[in-house]
Design a protein around this motif. Structure first.
Motif, PDB file in Angstrom:
ATOM      1  N   LEU A   1       0.315   3.567  -3.311  1.00 49.79           N
ATOM      2  CA  LEU A   1      -0.319   4.878  -3.086  1.00 49.79           C
ATOM      3  C   LEU A   1       0.702   5.981  -2.782  1.00 49.79           C
ATOM      4  O   LEU A   1       0.303   7.135  -2.566  1.00 49.79           O
ATOM      5  CB  LEU A   1      -1.339   4.774  -1.943  1.00 49.79           C
TER       6      LEU A   1
ATOM      7  N   LEU B   1     -10.183   6.278   2.988  1.00 50.28           N
ATOM      8  CA  LEU B   1      -9.565   5.859   1.728  1.00 50.28           C
ATOM      9  C   LEU B   1     -10.419   6.403   0.595  1.00 50.28           C
ATOM     10  O   LEU B   1     -11.642   6.196   0.581  1.00 50.28           O
ATOM     11  CB  LEU B   1      -9.508   4.330   1.674  1.00 50.28           C
ATOM     12  N   THR B   2      -9.821   7.117  -0.338  1.00 50.28           N
ATOM     13  CA  THR B   2     -10.615   7.641  -1.450  1.00 50.28           C
ATOM     14  C   THR B   2     -10.991   6.508  -2.403  1.00 50.28           C
ATOM     15  O   THR B   2     -10.356   5.446  -2.407  1.00 50.28           O
ATOM     16  CB  THR B   2      -9.843   8.713  -2.236  1.00 50.28           C
TER      17      THR B   2
ATOM     18  N   SER C   1     -10.607   6.431  -5.606  1.00 47.37           N
ATOM     19  CA  SER C   1      -9.519   6.189  -6.560  1.00 47.37           C
ATOM     20  C   SER C   1      -8.407   5.370  -5.917  1.00 47.37           C
ATOM     21  O   SER C   1      -7.788   4.521  -6.576  1.00 47.37           O
ATOM     22  CB  SER C   1      -8.973   7.515  -7.097  1.00 47.37           C
ATOM     23  N   GLU C   2      -8.143   5.591  -4.619  1.00 50.37           N
ATOM     24  CA  GLU C   2      -7.134   4.800  -3.917  1.00 50.37           C
ATOM     25  C   GLU C   2      -7.568   3.344  -3.802  1.00 50.37           C
ATOM     26  O   GLU C   2      -6.763   2.419  -3.995  1.00 50.37           O
ATOM     27  CB  GLU C   2      -6.877   5.379  -2.523  1.00 50.37           C
TER      28      GLU C   2
ATOM     29  N   THR D   1       0.834  -1.204   0.000  1.00 51.63           N
ATOM     30  CA  THR D   1       0.000   0.000   0.000  1.00 51.63           C
ATOM     31  C   THR D   1       0.870   1.256   0.000  1.00 51.63           C
ATOM     32  O   THR D   1       0.563   2.243  -0.682  1.00 51.63           O
ATOM     33  CB  THR D   1      -0.948   0.008   1.213  1.00 51.63           C
TER      34      THR D   1
ATOM     35  N   ARG E   1      -5.116   4.600   7.356  1.00 49.33           N
ATOM     36  CA  ARG E   1      -6.125   4.098   6.416  1.00 49.33           C
ATOM     37  C   ARG E   1      -6.539   2.663   6.785  1.00 49.33           C
ATOM     38  O   ARG E   1      -7.711   2.302   6.677  1.00 49.33           O
ATOM     39  CB  ARG E   1      -5.572   4.149   4.986  1.00 49.33           C
TER      40      ARG E   1
ATOM     41  N   LYS F   1      -7.237   1.704  -7.177  1.00 54.25           N
ATOM     42  CA  LYS F   1      -5.835   1.481  -7.518  1.00 54.25           C
ATOM     43  C   LYS F   1      -5.270   0.282  -6.767  1.00 54.25           C
ATOM     44  O   LYS F   1      -4.553  -0.547  -7.335  1.00 54.25           O
ATOM     45  CB  LYS F   1      -5.030   2.740  -7.196  1.00 54.25           C
TER      46      LYS F   1
END
Length: 327
Positions: free
Chosen positions: A28, A45-46, A48-49, A24, A38, A52
């Motif tokens: 990230l 956590l967004t 997009s994250e 991670t 997170r 990904k």
């Protein structure tokens, strides 16, 4: 548990906490403290994250967060280009249930065809199947089956490792008397198109098939023989009514996975817990309607192996006629 905590719990069950932490951080581009926040849920956590992480680590967000309406599968064999890649794929799939400390890890194999792990134990059968799989999946060349072709030492190591670890697990298998029909047909067709470079290899292949059936018969008695290495580790059931795909259920301390046969020897893999529980209940129902031939079912065991041996005899007669016509 919210979706973010479910995601990290799923990742940890697949890869180990330390691996998840460092992966991670790399994926990230975060510091260790930021990742810990997170993982604990202190920092959101967004989307997009999350996407990904899922893409880079090869997991399904549906599976990770427990979306019950959808069951996601991965095709780990999709990028396989050789027999080495194929065996490495099996090692990767089985890795979470291999450690010795996970004594409770188990495998349930619903077998339309004989479980592929048995084929790996015999040199001539393995060489033959690798030639077939190469021709079907990994090579555009004409099918040529050569007994003198040497296997790479790494392939032998991987093959032995897979067999050893499969044997060390608690295994439940559901067989049917037609489970060798496919390999019989493959050999007969290969003879008819003169794919074998030498006839001696055909004789060795038939000899290995005879030994395979003898060993399967001994294995069926394993539960009643405390001196047998598989004593207490394998339960074999016979069901002649079902018509199903090959299915493998892997279970370890932190892992539940369902493998569905895509084609021999490839499996589609899902780590979806809902699908796993449903599949396990379905297989348990089939077990209840099957005969256990390792801890009983003596009459069914005798009938089963009589049929298997009769099929082998018929196959050998067909092979002999095909060799006379083709060679």
């Amino acid at each position: 548990m919210d979706a973010q905590k479910k995601l990290f719990a799923h990742l940890i069950s697949r890869f180990d906490k330390k691996i998840v932490l460092h992966e991670t951080m790399d994926i990230l581009h975060l510091q260790k403290a930021a990742v810990y926040k997170r993982m604990s849920g202190d920092t959101a956590l967004t989307l997009s994250e999350a996407v990904k992480l899922a893409q880079e680590l090869g997991i399904s967000l549906d599976t990770a967060v427990g979306t019950e309406g959808y069951h996601s599968f991965s095709h780990p064999f999709r990028e396989v280009m050789s027999s080495f890649d194929f065996l490495q794929c099996f090692v990767d799939i089985m890795t979470p249930i291999l450690p010795n400390e996970e004594a409770e890890s188990r495998v349930i194999y619903l077998a339309n065809e004989l479980p592929v792990f048995y084929y790996l134990e015999y040199d001539s059968i393995f060489k033959f199947l690798v030639a077939i799989w190469n021709h079907l999946h990994w090579s555009q060349q004409e099918l040529v089956i050569n007994s003198e072709e040497l296997l790479h030492p790494i392939i032998t190591t991987l093959r032995n490792r897979i067999v050893a670890h499969y044997r060390s697990r608690k295994v439940t298998e559901i067989w049917n008397s037609n489970m060798l029909a496919n390999i019989f047909q493959q050999i007969l067709f290969a003879i008819s198109i003169k794919a074998f470079k030498d006839q001696a290899f055909i004789a060795q292949l038939i000899s290995d098939l005879e030994q395979l059936i003898k060993n399967l018969k001994q294995l069926a008695f394993a539960e009643n023989r405390q001196d047998h290495p598989q004593h207490g580790k394998i339960q074999i059931y016979i069901n002649e009514f079902g018509n199903y795909q090959n299915m493998v259920l892997f279970e370890a301390l932190e892992l539940r996975a369902t493998g569905i046969g895509f084609d021999m020897p490839q499996f589609m893999i899902s780590h979806d817990q809902v699908l796993y529980e449903y599949s396990k209940k379905w297989v348990e129902k089939i077990k209840r309607r099957s005969e256990n031939i390792t801890s009983g079912g003596y009459r069914f065991r005798e009938v089963f192996f009589n049929q298997l041996e009769a099929d082998l005899k018929l196959f050998k007669e067909k092979a002999e006629r095909a060799m006379m016509a083709s060679y």
